[in-house]
Design a protein around this motif. Sequence first.
Motif, PDB file in Angstrom:
ATOM      1  N   ILE A 195      11.496   5.506   4.985  1.00 47.82           N
ATOM      2  CA  ILE A 195      11.050   5.553   3.585  1.00 47.82           C
ATOM      3  C   ILE A 195      12.167   5.097   2.651  1.00 47.82           C
ATOM      4  N   ARG A 196      13.386   5.535   2.907  1.00 47.08           N
ATOM      5  CA  ARG A 196      14.520   5.142   2.051  1.00 47.08           C
ATOM      6  C   ARG A 196      14.736   3.629   2.108  1.00 47.08           C
ATOM      7  N   GLU A 197      14.767   3.076   3.317  1.00 47.72           N
ATOM      8  CA  GLU A 197      15.081   1.652   3.482  1.00 47.72           C
ATOM      9  C   GLU A 197      13.952   0.723   3.048  1.00 47.72           C
ATOM     10  N   LYS A 198      12.721   1.075   3.409  1.00 47.20           N
ATOM     11  CA  LYS A 198      11.611   0.146   3.178  1.00 47.20           C
ATOM     12  C   LYS A 198      10.915   0.332   1.832  1.00 47.20           C
ATOM     13  N   GLN A 199      10.946   1.538   1.285  1.00 44.44           N
ATOM     14  CA  GLN A 199      10.233   1.773   0.037  1.00 44.44           C
ATOM     15  C   GLN A 199      11.152   2.151  -1.119  1.00 44.44           C
ATOM     16  N   ALA A 254       0.838  -1.208   0.000  1.00 45.41           N
ATOM     17  CA  ALA A 254       0.000   0.000   0.000  1.00 45.41           C
ATOM     18  C   ALA A 254       0.871   1.256   0.000  1.00 45.41           C
ATOM     19  N   MET A 255       1.932   1.253   0.815  1.00 46.33           N
ATOM     20  CA  MET A 255       2.829   2.407   0.868  1.00 46.33           C
ATOM     21  C   MET A 255       3.563   2.555  -0.464  1.00 46.33           C
ATOM     22  N   ASP A 256       3.984   1.437  -1.055  1.00 46.47           N
ATOM     23  CA  ASP A 256       4.639   1.496  -2.367  1.00 46.47           C
ATOM     24  C   ASP A 256       3.725   2.158  -3.389  1.00 46.47           C
ATOM     25  N   LYS A 257       2.468   1.761  -3.395  1.00 50.04           N
ATOM     26  CA  LYS A 257       1.499   2.316  -4.353  1.00 50.04           C
ATOM     27  C   LYS A 257       1.351   3.826  -4.173  1.00 50.04           C
ATOM     28  N   ILE A 258       1.287   4.279  -2.933  1.00 54.40           N
ATOM     29  CA  ILE A 258       1.168   5.717  -2.641  1.00 54.40           C
ATOM     30  C   ILE A 258       2.405   6.455  -3.147  1.00 54.40           C
TER      31      ILE A 258
END
Length: 110
Positions: A75-79, A45-49
């Motif tokens: 955000i840098r590490e996870k997405q 979901a966060m990737d899509k945003i």
Amino acid sequence: MGRLITEKLPYPCIDDFNLLNEELQQRLYAISKPAREKRRLPNEAMDKIILELCKGHFIPLSTIAMLVDRTAQNIREKQLSPLVELGKMSMAFPHAKRHKKQGYITISQP
């Protein structure tokens, strides 16, 4: 107007969110609203945003983090890093990962 336009980049780069026109600010806030409202979102979901936020322009990490109300490191590490590795996003300055004007853009998928 809040966006850096240069011959060196194929798309504009948001360099000051507060100087963007109100319409673009509101659109970016609307896209990122689910992330601000819910502390725990699945990575998909966060990737899509983030992919939606970064369509058509480069956005710096600090602005993405502000819009989704998460830390820049998170955000840098996870997405961002995984999305760049998967070829879904690219960086404005891929050879200088820590460039002070670094931004991320969604790569159009056919």
